[in-house]
Design an enzyme around this catalytic site. Structure first.
Site, mmCIF file in Angstrom:
data_model
loop_
_atom_site.group_PDB
_atom_site.id
_atom_site.type_symbol
_atom_site.label_atom_id
_atom_site.label_comp_id
_atom_site.label_asym_id
_atom_site.label_seq_id
_atom_site.Cartn_x
_atom_site.Cartn_y
_atom_site.Cartn_z
ATOM 1 N N ARG A 102 0.860 -1.186 0.000
ATOM 2 C CA ARG A 102 0.000 0.000 0.000
ATOM 3 C C ARG A 102 0.896 1.236 0.000
ATOM 4 N NH1 ARG A 102 -1.261 2.801 4.455
ATOM 5 N NH2 ARG A 102 -1.260 1.051 5.916
ATOM 6 N N HIS B 276 -3.682 4.326 4.693
ATOM 7 C CA HIS B 276 -4.717 3.311 4.896
ATOM 8 C C HIS B 276 -6.066 3.841 4.429
ATOM 9 C CE1 HIS B 276 -6.916 0.043 6.765
ATOM 10 N NE2 HIS B 276 -7.673 0.935 7.381
ATOM 11 N N TYR C 33 4.414 6.066 10.827
ATOM 12 C CA TYR C 33 4.765 4.700 11.216
ATOM 13 C C TYR C 33 5.614 3.932 10.197
ATOM 14 C CZ TYR C 33 0.492 3.793 8.440
ATOM 15 O OH TYR C 33 -0.464 3.767 7.450
#
Length: 359
Positions: free
Chosen positions: A256, A260, A269
């Protein structure tokens, strides 16, 4: 039957060169220039839809959007393996699959705009609407597949979910039921390495495809950024299910590249170095290099693809901005297929409330 291995199947390398794999290459031996160009075209369209929808959300026209940037090969390759009567049970990120199944661009954003309970007519395209409850679609796909089997329908279902969903009990229950009852369902895990901010290593201490083995389900890993390899293994798994072999499991290793959802900030992160590594494995670039290497690429084709993708994005944008706000009482429409006492009670109470607050 899918191979019981955890070595990702690959037919095209990132530089566009073919991989010598006679077993899996035979599964796509009919895929020539026309079909390869169609795969590329749909991948470009899927990305264009995604980029446009993300822009619409940033501009306040959508409440939320779950980007699929980087996962185009996994979605388009698998969707091209489906038969028209097969039924798709998606998560919330499969805009590329929806495009291949025939969802019009005008219907892509209705749910995300917040003007309807759904985006499209599921039965018209044999694909469910975005499922926000993580993992629930695995159970729905299994139940539908088993019911279709009892009725003698020669179809398969496919359930799309991410690596994070494999930690949900619903997926475990679906795998157990499907294995025990031989339901003709293909479990398609898009392992994009991140379940929001949790890396895949905390979801599973072993390759996710291996989980299927414990249920007696054949599983395979595939390079999820290689559309041709994804097409091959998905064809194999669907044929296994349709022929009475029971369920199958595919783990597509992809990435990805975006957030998200548009409510997420992935820079909090993950590292820029990781993103750059996967940008070098971009699935669309890989297919373009294959077409170029094999003499299937020219400027006219590139222009046609760009124009088609831009037209679809334009149609989606125009329809999204023009969507009227629903009447308040429409909230209770299309919740259940048949009359439901609780819904009728809530409808009456809300109607009375509106009467009390309207000037």
């Amino acid at each position: 039957m899918p191979d019981k291995n955890t070595y990702p199947v690959q037919l095209v390398q990132p530089d566009g060169r073919r991989v010598h794999d006679r077993v899996h290459a035979a599964l796509v031996s009919d895929i020539g220039a026309t079909e390869l160009r169609a795969l590329y075209t749909d991948m470009v369209i899927a990305r264009r839809i995604d980029v446009e929808a993300t822009a619409l959300q940033r501009q306040g026209q959508l409440g939320l959007w779950p980007p699929m940037l980087g996962q185009e090969a996994a979605q388009i390759g698998s969707a091209h393996a489906l038969h028209p009567d097969d039924y798709v049970f998606c998560s919330y990120r499969e805009a590329g699959v929806a495009h291949v199944r025939g969802v019009a661009p005008e219907d892509m954003t209705r749910l995300w705009r917040g003007v309807a309970h759904s985006c499209w007519d599921a039965d018209a395209v044999k694909m469910t609407n975005p499922a926000i409850v993580v993992g629930a679609q695995g159970l729905h796909a299994t139940g539908y597949a088993y019911a279709a089997h009892l009725e003698g329908a020669e179809i398969a279902t496919i359930a799309y979910f991410g690596d994070g969903a494999t930690s949900q009990g619903d997926i475990a229950e679906a795998l157990g039921f499907a294995a025990t009852w031989g339901a003709p369902v293909v479990f398609f895990c898009q392992n994009n390495h991140w379940a929001i901010s949790a890396p895949v290593r905390v979801q599973s201490a072993t390759p996710i495809a291996r989980r299927a083995f414990g249920y007696g389900i054949p599983g395979v890993q595939v390079d999820g950024n290689d559309a041709l390899a994804v097409l091959a293994v998905t064809r194999q798994a669907l044929a296994h299910a349709r022929s009475g072999g029971g369920p199958a499991f595919i783990e597509a290793i992809t990435y990805r590249m975006g957030p998200h959802t548009t409510a997420d900030d992935p820079t909090r992160y993950r590292t820029s170095a990781e993103l750059e590594l996967w940008q070098g494995r971009d699935p669309i670039d890989r297919m373009k290099r294959l077409l170029d290497r094999e003499g299937m690429w020219d400027s006219d084709f590139e222009r046609q693809v760009t124009e088609r993708a831009d037209d679809i994005a334009r149609r989606m944008r125009a329809a999204t901005v023009a969507m009227p706000d629903p009447e308040p009482m429409e909230l209770f429409d299309h919740v259940y297929a048949t009359p439901h006492a609780l819904i009728e009670e809530e409808r009456s109470e809300y109607a009375a409330y509106l009467e009390g607050v309207r000037p």
